[in-house]
Design an enzyme around this catalytic site. Sequence first.
Site, PDB file in Angstrom:
ATOM      1  N   ASN A 202       0.841  -1.319  -0.125  1.00  0.00           N
ATOM      2  CA  ASN A 202      -0.083   0.030   0.122  1.00  0.00           C
ATOM      3  C   ASN A 202       0.806   1.173   0.036  1.00  0.00           C
ATOM      4  OD1 ASN A 202       0.734   0.694   2.698  1.00  0.00           O
ATOM      5  ND2 ASN A 202      -0.552  -0.649   3.555  1.00  0.00           N
ATOM      6  N   GLU A 205       3.428   1.747   3.014  1.00  0.00           N
ATOM      7  CA  GLU A 205       4.348   0.913   2.731  1.00  0.00           C
ATOM      8  C   GLU A 205       5.550   1.214   1.981  1.00  0.00           C
ATOM      9  OE1 GLU A 205       1.539  -3.013   4.504  1.00  0.00           O
ATOM     10  OE2 GLU A 205       1.775  -2.640   2.392  1.00  0.00           O
ATOM     11  N   ASP A 271      -6.848  -7.766   1.916  1.00  0.00           N
ATOM     12  CA  ASP A 271      -7.003  -9.065   1.607  1.00  0.00           C
ATOM     13  C   ASP A 271      -7.911  -9.573   0.515  1.00  0.00           C
ATOM     14  OD1 ASP A 271      -5.601  -9.372   4.121  1.00  0.00           O
ATOM     15  OD2 ASP A 271      -7.468  -9.676   5.379  1.00  0.00           O
TER      16      ASP A 271
END
Length: 325
Positions: A202, A205, A271
Amino acid sequence: MDIEELFTSFNKKKIAVVGDIMLDRYIFGHVSRISPEYPVPVVDVSHETLRLGGAANVAVNIHTMGANTVLLGIIGNDENARTLKTLMQNHGLSSEHLFHDPERPTTCKTRILSQNHHIARVDYESRDEATAAAEAFIDRHFKASIESFDAIVLQDYNKGALTPSLIKKIITLASSHSVPVFVDPKLKGFFNYSGCTVFKPNLSEVASSLGIALKNTDDDIEQACKQLMTKIHCQHLVVTRSEKGLTICNDRFTHIPAALLDVADVSGAGDTVIAILSLSFAAGLDIETSAEIANIAAGTVCQEVGAVPVSPAKLLKACHEYFKS
């Protein structure tokens, strides 16, 4: 593209999900007063729910779409482990590929909510690296089934299941069998996934891994992707950008805007993205179309509170509306 035909083809796919398995507990209630003991809100509990989290949430998303799903990871030998296995059974997932480590707790995240707003989170977990026995167990079961897998998802939450040596073994073996590997990373061990097919960090990150301040603009993202590609050496880089959707970097850049749906909670959206991305790609779609469908799927689950698996019916309807426009 025939959406119904695509969804039907998912039934013929087998996906392995390897990573950090969690149990998600949600405590719902109402706050109407402050504690007289300490200046904290008092939550009058109305009900609780239990859901599969982490790699288990990825697995249930893939399984819900009709694919054969194999989940590999580590759990403890405690009440949370028994609860998690029961939930897996209820969702039609096998727990035979889970290593039971009596020395570590089953990761459990308890979220406390009032009027669907998160008040606090309580974590039971160990972030210690997997033992040699646990790694050998996962590696052995993975090798035994590698020829039957259509794709592999490595779901890293920095809880210890994905050790550097296990990551290398999985990517090397998958590459030798031409099986695509999809990675959902966390900051620790971020650069251990060289050689994977798809790397899906993301925005935060990416910024933290490169040690830069990163604005959520297309230009900034493209420059950061160029830097990251020289370090990761993946075929496709997919960066999720919250309300800005996602960006794909390979030999070009593709920016996909977020699905315009009412957002109740973003828990578990990442997820869902990696689950549907891997499944669509395994079904033969290109990375851009796979990402579009994954992006739509994330939008549908964000309409629910807490991590929930994607609804095939909702996704089918949303895909029809998206690709018709």
